[in-house]
Enzyme design. Structure first.
Site, short mmCIF file in Angstrom:
data_model
loop_
_atom_site.label_atom_id
_atom_site.label_comp_id
_atom_site.label_asym_id
_atom_site.label_seq_id
_atom_site.Cartn_x
_atom_site.Cartn_y
_atom_site.Cartn_z
N GLY A 69 -41.42 86.34 6.61
CA GLY A 69 -42.54 87.27 6.53
C GLY A 69 -42.14 88.71 6.27
N GLY A 70 -42.98 89.61 6.75
CA GLY A 70 -42.80 91.03 6.50
C GLY A 70 -43.73 91.57 5.43
CB THR A 100 -41.18 87.04 1.16
OG1 THR A 100 -42.11 85.99 1.33
CG2 THR A 100 -41.73 88.07 0.17
NE ARG A 164 -46.45 85.77 -1.33
CZ ARG A 164 -46.60 84.80 -0.43
NH1 ARG A 164 -46.24 85.02 0.83
NH2 ARG A 164 -47.08 83.63 -0.77
CG HIS A 196 -43.23 79.82 -2.65
ND1 HIS A 196 -43.79 79.93 -1.40
CD2 HIS A 196 -44.02 80.57 -3.47
CE1 HIS A 196 -44.87 80.68 -1.46
NE2 HIS A 196 -45.03 81.10 -2.71
CG HIS A 225 -45.93 76.10 -0.46
ND1 HIS A 225 -45.63 75.78 0.84
CD2 HIS A 225 -45.12 77.15 -0.79
CE1 HIS A 225 -44.67 76.60 1.28
NE2 HIS A 225 -44.35 77.43 0.31
NE ARG A 228 -49.71 78.02 -2.71
CZ ARG A 228 -49.33 78.85 -1.74
NH1 ARG A 228 -50.24 79.61 -1.15
NH2 ARG A 228 -48.08 78.94 -1.39
CG ASP A 286 -43.64 77.76 5.03
OD1 ASP A 286 -42.48 78.23 5.06
OD2 ASP A 286 -44.56 78.28 4.40
#
Length: 394
Positions: A69-70, A100, A164, A196, A225, A228, A286
């Protein structure tokens, strides 16, 4: 030390019926109709498996073990994961990855955390790199990382079709996959590239282009994913028909699903009804990654955190709610993963394999106990082994 699990119904993950499992130190010594050992000089521990199923220890091949994260600023960086989180989830093998942020989190930290978890008792591996291409490696190249560093088995998670991602060109991506493949061939590892996939317009374009235009097989890539969106799911099923593997992510909030998003259990149910090759589907949690929420402009508006406990939770729901057979459902976190990642001692209950075993109740499929390499880490819902700096709970 010998252990014998008596009268337990085994899903290895194929159903073997009610048997006794002999455990010798860290390995499965054999599976018998009735195991009787006459010895006064040897210590033998007997475990009652009546009313229980035995599954292979679960494999979670996508966990942010040093946090992730972040995307919402420094205060939204998720913390490192603790050993007990894996134990509660029935997970005996984990593959760590970054995500990320490949600046404030690096491969040295990832490897150190993986080695620490291994010292605490579970089995660990790593992917090299993060979202961005070119990836940051420990040695000179991703190929040499895979060849020279024991714990590194592949590359990932690299991001495609996501705002991202580093927006790599196709040439950059295919060269990375080729490098990982050769590294795997030279080291006896999978050299897998964990991809990803966001909900951008290109979706799986690069993956299909690789298998259409190069000699690299579809099995060299593991797109994750895939549940999704409905559209991405349908493309994923086409990829499976082309002999590829796909991965469904179990950490999702059913109350706040994205448009046309499927839970992993729903996706597995659909795949089963479609009649695709179920051996080419895996689940990952995840876990400990952030679950950022963005608006239509790509602006951060909220945050959740992935849970490794969702891994088996979604398998259980696939069995109970989607009516996927136990053998097929359990395989997505055991044998399917071990085959793809060449984890030859993992993924099944059979003689000579590591004694990683999860015991669950027959009536509601709840996790009761976990053995990792023959050692009892949880018994009758009580955690027996905590991480070095965890508070020991009564």
């Amino acid at each position: 030390m010998l252990k014998v699990i008596k009268n337990v119904e085994i899903f290895a993950p194929k159903c073997l019926g009610k048997k006794d499992i002999l455990i010798v130190d860290s390995k499965i010594g054999g599976i018998f109709d009735k195991c009787s050992i006459d010895s006064e000089s040897m210590q033998i521990e007997y475990l009652d498996g009546e009313g229980l199923y035995a599954f292979p220890g679960f494999i979670d091949s996508h966990v942010h073990i040093i946090g992730g994260g972040g995307e919402g600023g420094f205060s939204t960086r998720t913390p490192e994961i603790l050993l007990s989180e894996f134990i509660k989830a029935g997970i005996s093998t984990v593959v760590g990855c970054i995500g990320t942020d490949g600046v404030c989190r690096d491969m040295n930290s990832l490897l150190a955390k993986a080695r620490g978890l291994e010292e605490e008792g579970i089995s660990t591996y790593c992917y090299t790199g993060s979202y961005e291409i070119p990836i940051k490696t420990v040695t000179e190249t991703p190929k040499s990382d895979i060849i020279l560093i024991d714990k590194i088995i592949g590359v990932g998670e690299v991001a495609l079709s996501d705002h991202r991602s580093s927006q790599p060109s196709y040439d950059d991506f295919v060269k990375l996959v080729a490098s990982a493949r050769v590294g795997g061939l030279l080291s006896g590892k999978p050299g897998i590239v964990n991809v990803h996939l966001g909900n951008g317009i290109r979706k799986m374009e690069f993956l299909f282009k690789i298998i259409n235009e190069t000699e690299i097989p579809a099995t060299q890539l593991l797109p994750t994913h895939i549940n999704r969106t409905e559209e991405l799911f349908n493309m994923g099923m086409e990829y499976v028909k082309r002999n590829g593997y796909v991965d469904f992510t179990t950490s999702s909030d059913e109350k706040h699903l994205e448009s046309s998003e499927l839970t992993a259990s729903q996706a597995l149910g659909k795949a089963y009804k479609m009649g695709v090759n179920m051996e080419h589907i895996t689940f990952t949690s995840d876990g400990n990654g952030s679950l950022p929420i963005f608006n239509e402009s790509g602006e951060y508006v909220g945050l959740g955190i992935g849970s490794v406990q969702s891994l088996y939770k979604e398998v259980r729901k696939a069995i109970l709610e989607q009516k996927v057979p136990i053998e097929e459902a359990v395989a997505v976190i055991t044998s399917n993963v071990s085959k793809l990642l060449k984890l030859n001692n993992k993924g099944s209950i059979e003689e000579g394999k590591d004694a990683d075993i999860v015991l669950v109740t027959k009536d509601n499929l709840e996790i009761k106990s976990l053995l990792c390499k023959g050692k009892m880490f949880m018994q009758n819902n009580k955690i027996l082994k905590y991480g070095t700096f965890e508070k020991q709970k009564e």
